[in-house]
Design a protein around this motif. Structure first.
Motif, PDB file in Angstrom:
ATOM      1  N   HIS A 182       0.817  -1.269  -0.073  1.00  0.00           N
ATOM      2  CA  HIS A 182       0.100   0.176  -0.022  1.00  0.00           C
ATOM      3  C   HIS A 182       0.659   1.251   0.046  1.00  0.00           C
ATOM      4  O   HIS A 182       0.313   2.360  -0.333  1.00  0.00           O
ATOM      5  CB  HIS A 182      -0.973   0.178   1.020  1.00  0.00           C
ATOM      6  CG  HIS A 182      -1.988  -1.076   1.277  1.00  0.00           C
ATOM      7  ND1 HIS A 182      -3.098  -1.186   0.234  1.00  0.00           N
ATOM      8  CD2 HIS A 182      -1.912  -2.248   2.025  1.00  0.00           C
ATOM      9  CE1 HIS A 182      -3.757  -2.277   0.746  1.00  0.00           C
ATOM     10  NE2 HIS A 182      -3.176  -2.911   1.502  1.00  0.00           N
ATOM     11  N   THR A 189      -0.494   9.102   1.433  1.00  0.00           N
ATOM     12  CA  THR A 189      -1.925   9.565   1.009  1.00  0.00           C
ATOM     13  C   THR A 189      -2.817   9.259   1.761  1.00  0.00           C
ATOM     14  O   THR A 189      -3.060   8.138   2.398  1.00  0.00           O
ATOM     15  CB  THR A 189      -2.123   9.218  -0.577  1.00  0.00           C
ATOM     16  OG1 THR A 189      -2.201   8.085  -0.654  1.00  0.00           O
ATOM     17  CG2 THR A 189      -0.891   9.714  -1.175  1.00  0.00           C
ATOM     18  N   GLU A 190      -4.151  10.089   1.791  1.00  0.00           N
ATOM     19  CA  GLU A 190      -5.293   9.488   2.661  1.00  0.00           C
ATOM     20  C   GLU A 190      -5.585   8.344   1.747  1.00  0.00           C
ATOM     21  O   GLU A 190      -6.363   7.341   2.488  1.00  0.00           O
ATOM     22  CB  GLU A 190      -6.206  10.559   2.601  1.00  0.00           C
ATOM     23  CG  GLU A 190      -7.553  10.582   3.120  1.00  0.00           C
ATOM     24  CD  GLU A 190      -7.485  10.354   4.620  1.00  0.00           C
ATOM     25  OE1 GLU A 190      -8.098   9.473   5.226  1.00  0.00           O
ATOM     26  OE2 GLU A 190      -6.615  11.010   5.098  1.00  0.00           O
ATOM     27  N   LYS A 191      -5.778   8.223   0.542  1.00  0.00           N
ATOM     28  CA  LYS A 191      -6.306   7.093  -0.143  1.00  0.00           C
ATOM     29  C   LYS A 191      -5.470   5.732   0.435  1.00  0.00           C
ATOM     30  O   LYS A 191      -6.182   4.727   0.453  1.00  0.00           O
ATOM     31  CB  LYS A 191      -6.204   7.233  -1.496  1.00  0.00           C
ATOM     32  CG  LYS A 191      -6.807   6.167  -2.499  1.00  0.00           C
ATOM     33  CD  LYS A 191      -6.699   6.555  -3.875  1.00  0.00           C
ATOM     34  CE  LYS A 191      -7.344   5.388  -4.616  1.00  0.00           C
ATOM     35  NZ  LYS A 191      -7.459   5.688  -6.088  1.00  0.00           N
ATOM     36  N   THR A 194      -6.587   4.759   3.816  1.00  0.00           N
ATOM     37  CA  THR A 194      -7.751   4.286   3.728  1.00  0.00           C
ATOM     38  C   THR A 194      -7.843   2.796   3.357  1.00  0.00           C
ATOM     39  O   THR A 194      -8.331   1.827   3.904  1.00  0.00           O
ATOM     40  CB  THR A 194      -8.930   5.141   3.124  1.00  0.00           C
ATOM     41  OG1 THR A 194      -8.690   6.371   3.817  1.00  0.00           O
ATOM     42  CG2 THR A 194     -10.157   4.899   3.311  1.00  0.00           C
ATOM     43  N   ARG A 195      -7.196   2.558   2.240  1.00  0.00           N
ATOM     44  CA  ARG A 195      -6.989   1.147   1.647  1.00  0.00           C
ATOM     45  C   ARG A 195      -6.438   0.171   2.399  1.00  0.00           C
ATOM     46  O   ARG A 195      -6.999  -0.892   2.452  1.00  0.00           O
ATOM     47  CB  ARG A 195      -6.472   1.254   0.325  1.00  0.00           C
ATOM     48  CG  ARG A 195      -7.473   2.201  -0.982  1.00  0.00           C
ATOM     49  CD  ARG A 195      -6.759   2.015  -2.359  1.00  0.00           C
ATOM     50  NE  ARG A 195      -6.403   0.754  -2.757  1.00  0.00           N
ATOM     51  CZ  ARG A 195      -7.187   0.104  -3.583  1.00  0.00           C
ATOM     52  NH1 ARG A 195      -8.627   0.666  -3.894  1.00  0.00           N
ATOM     53  NH2 ARG A 195      -7.160  -1.120  -3.621  1.00  0.00           N
TER      54      ARG A 195
END
Length: 517
Positions: A182, A189-191, A194-195
């Motif tokens: 990841h 990054t926020e994405k 979150t993932r």
């Protein structure tokens, strides 16, 4: 209890010294301890960031570079352990070696570099040992404890009370693997966070109700990621020896603000932890959310401490969990315990005779003899499926079970012995250059033959010898069974079966023969 540092080098002749080596996915660790009044006090601790967990290729093989890094580290550890008894050293490998298809290549090189066997343990056994280590550093209480250990490629969950673990789970999610998956580019990054958190929670769903908040009173985090996060948080005004949900989210925001691992500057964060902190942090946040944890206490104990106390139990014939596990398996599969014990006793006596020709290191003979004895106790566990092919089913059961206390290599050896008690030797996928295994195998096969009437045989006058490079025949190795002259006439059926056994060994590079004295 504390581990007290001691800068004096240990004397290998000191029989109170024990050494544990943890071949983790991120770091290799060596802990040397000295037994003192029932407790183990630290003598020396060495750690190297080897990071093998990030070096499995597309075929799930360790790369040549990662193998070399690991072997160099173990060679340094091995130099430190020169003079130690084999029974006082235990080295275990965890998730990376469990996954690696070429682990046998590494283990062979590792044994040569370290000077001692390296075991690959199951996730369940890893979890048990982690709890064993953690519990020794906690105050005695009746609290129901949840212990969590985030490693490089796996995370262990344990529920226990006192020194006993009751439920264990090992899931394939770890700081090294999650950081590569990841945060492989190094970007925060926020994405990505979150993932990573959602992906971790999806795996935690397999824990079921056993680990819900109703099942534990206090939660502890052990080793690796938890310690690294706690070290950072305490530098920024958070409480010592604890990780809170608020602290985790503060640290998450700090990483997002930094944007990239190369720009990461945090007090208390070691350089070797930087590449894997994002993956570990995302897993930890997911655990807090999934299990509704508000505060996670930082535990002092770890897997290596569990290994030390496990060795202490074995050394003093205390509670060796392997004995209990063997008994549970025998009862579960409805083994004739009286007959199984007879076979085990005979196999052990034969091994004592044949091993007189071998120069063992101190304590080594007992280790091999005990393994053979367990194989004898379990040689009929497959009968519950089919008495005719009991050896096939018994071997399958041993390969697909996870009894407490056993490493995967130990279980594989037991499985081969059980399979080989009747199987055609040429079809047995075993290393017949391993003379100790061959001796164990022939002792078990002979014991099964001698006990065919399901009673204790008369072994008076029996001799069993091993000879290497016998000049009188073409075989490289010979095992000779010598019987009293009158024995064949007294026990014709047993003698016939023993004589038939010579045919079984003709197609491999060993010779088995019978003589009369």
């Amino acid at each position: 209890m504390e581990n007290l540092p001691n800068n004096l080098p240990p004397n290998p002749a000191d029989k109170a010294l024990l050494a544990a080596i943890d071949l983790g996915s991120n770091s290799f660790r060596l802990e040397i301890g000295r037994l003192d009044s029932g407790h183990i006090q630290r003598v020396e601790y060495l750690k190297e960031a080897v990071r093998q967990g990030g070096d499995l290729d597309e075929d799930r093989n360790l790369t040549a570079e990662s193998i070399e890094r690991g072997i160099r580290c173990l060679a340094r550890f091995g130099e430190r352990l020169q003079g130690f008894d084999a029974s006082h050293v235990r080295a275990v490998a965890t998730q990376t070696l469990r996954e690696a298809n070429n682990r046998d290549v590494f283990i062979k090189l590792a044994k040569k570099a370290l000077g001692f066997d390296v075991e690959v343990i199951s996730g369940v056994e890893e979890a048990r040992l982690i709890y064993q280590g953690v519990s020794r550093f906690l105050p005695q209480s009746n609290d129901r404890r949840l212990v969590i250990d985030i490693g490089g490629r796996s995370t262990e969950f344990i529920l226990g009370q006192g020194f006993t673990s009751h439920h264990t789970a090992s899931l394939h999610v770890g700081s090294v693997a999650w950081s590569l998956k990841h945060f492989g580019t190094g970007d925060y990054t926020e994405k990505a966070f979150t993932r990573a958190e959602i992906a971790a929670e999806s795996i935690f769903e397999t824990l079921g109700a056993n680990f819900s908040t109703k099942q534990w009173d206090v939660a502890y985090g052990a080793s690796g990621t938890v310690s690294a996060v706690a070290d950072v948080l305490v530098q920024y005004g958070r409480p010592a020896d604890a990780v809170t949900k608020e602290g985790l989210h503060w640290l998450r925001e700090e990483l997002l603000r930094t944007r990239h691992v190369d720009k990461l500057r945090l007090l208390g964060l070691r350089e070797d932890r930087k590449p894997v902190i994002a993956g570990g942090l995302s897993i930890l946040i997911a655990i807090f959310d999934f299990l509704n944890i508000e505060t996670l206490n930082v535990a002092q104990g770890a897997l290596r401490h569990g290994l030390l106390y496990d060795m202490l139990a074995r050394e003093n014939d205390m509670v060796d969990l392997r004995n209990a596990s063997v008994k549970r398996l025998a009862r579960k599969f409805d083994v004739d315990e009286t007959h199984a014990k007879t076979v085990a006793d005979v196999a052990e006596k034969l091994f004592e005779k044949i091993s007189e020709d071998i120069q063992f290191a101190q304590g080594e003979r007992q280790l091999h003899s005990r393994k053979l004895y367990w194989a004898g106790l379990l040689h009929e566990i497959g009968c519950i499926v089919s008495p005719i092919d009991a050896h096939l089913h018994g071997a399958y059961i041993l390969e697909h079970t996870e009894p407490a206390g056993f490493s995967q290599s130990e279980l594989h050896c037991l499985s081969l012995l059980i399979l080989g008690q009747k199987a055609k030797l040429k079809r047995l996928e075993a290393d017949f250059t391993d003379r100790i295994f061959v001796m164990q195998l022939i002792c078990l096969r002979l014991a099964v033959i001698l006990c065919h009437a399901r009673q204790m045989p008369n072994l008076r006058g029996f001799q069993l010898h091993y000879a290497k490079n016998n000049a009188n025949n073409n075989a490289n190795n010979t095992i000779r069974l010598t019987l009293p002259k009158t024995w064949p006439d007294k026990y014709p059926q047993s003698y016939y079966l023993l004589d038939e056994e010579t045919l079984a060994w003709q197609k491999i590079n060993w010779r088995y023969e019978i003589a009369n004295n």
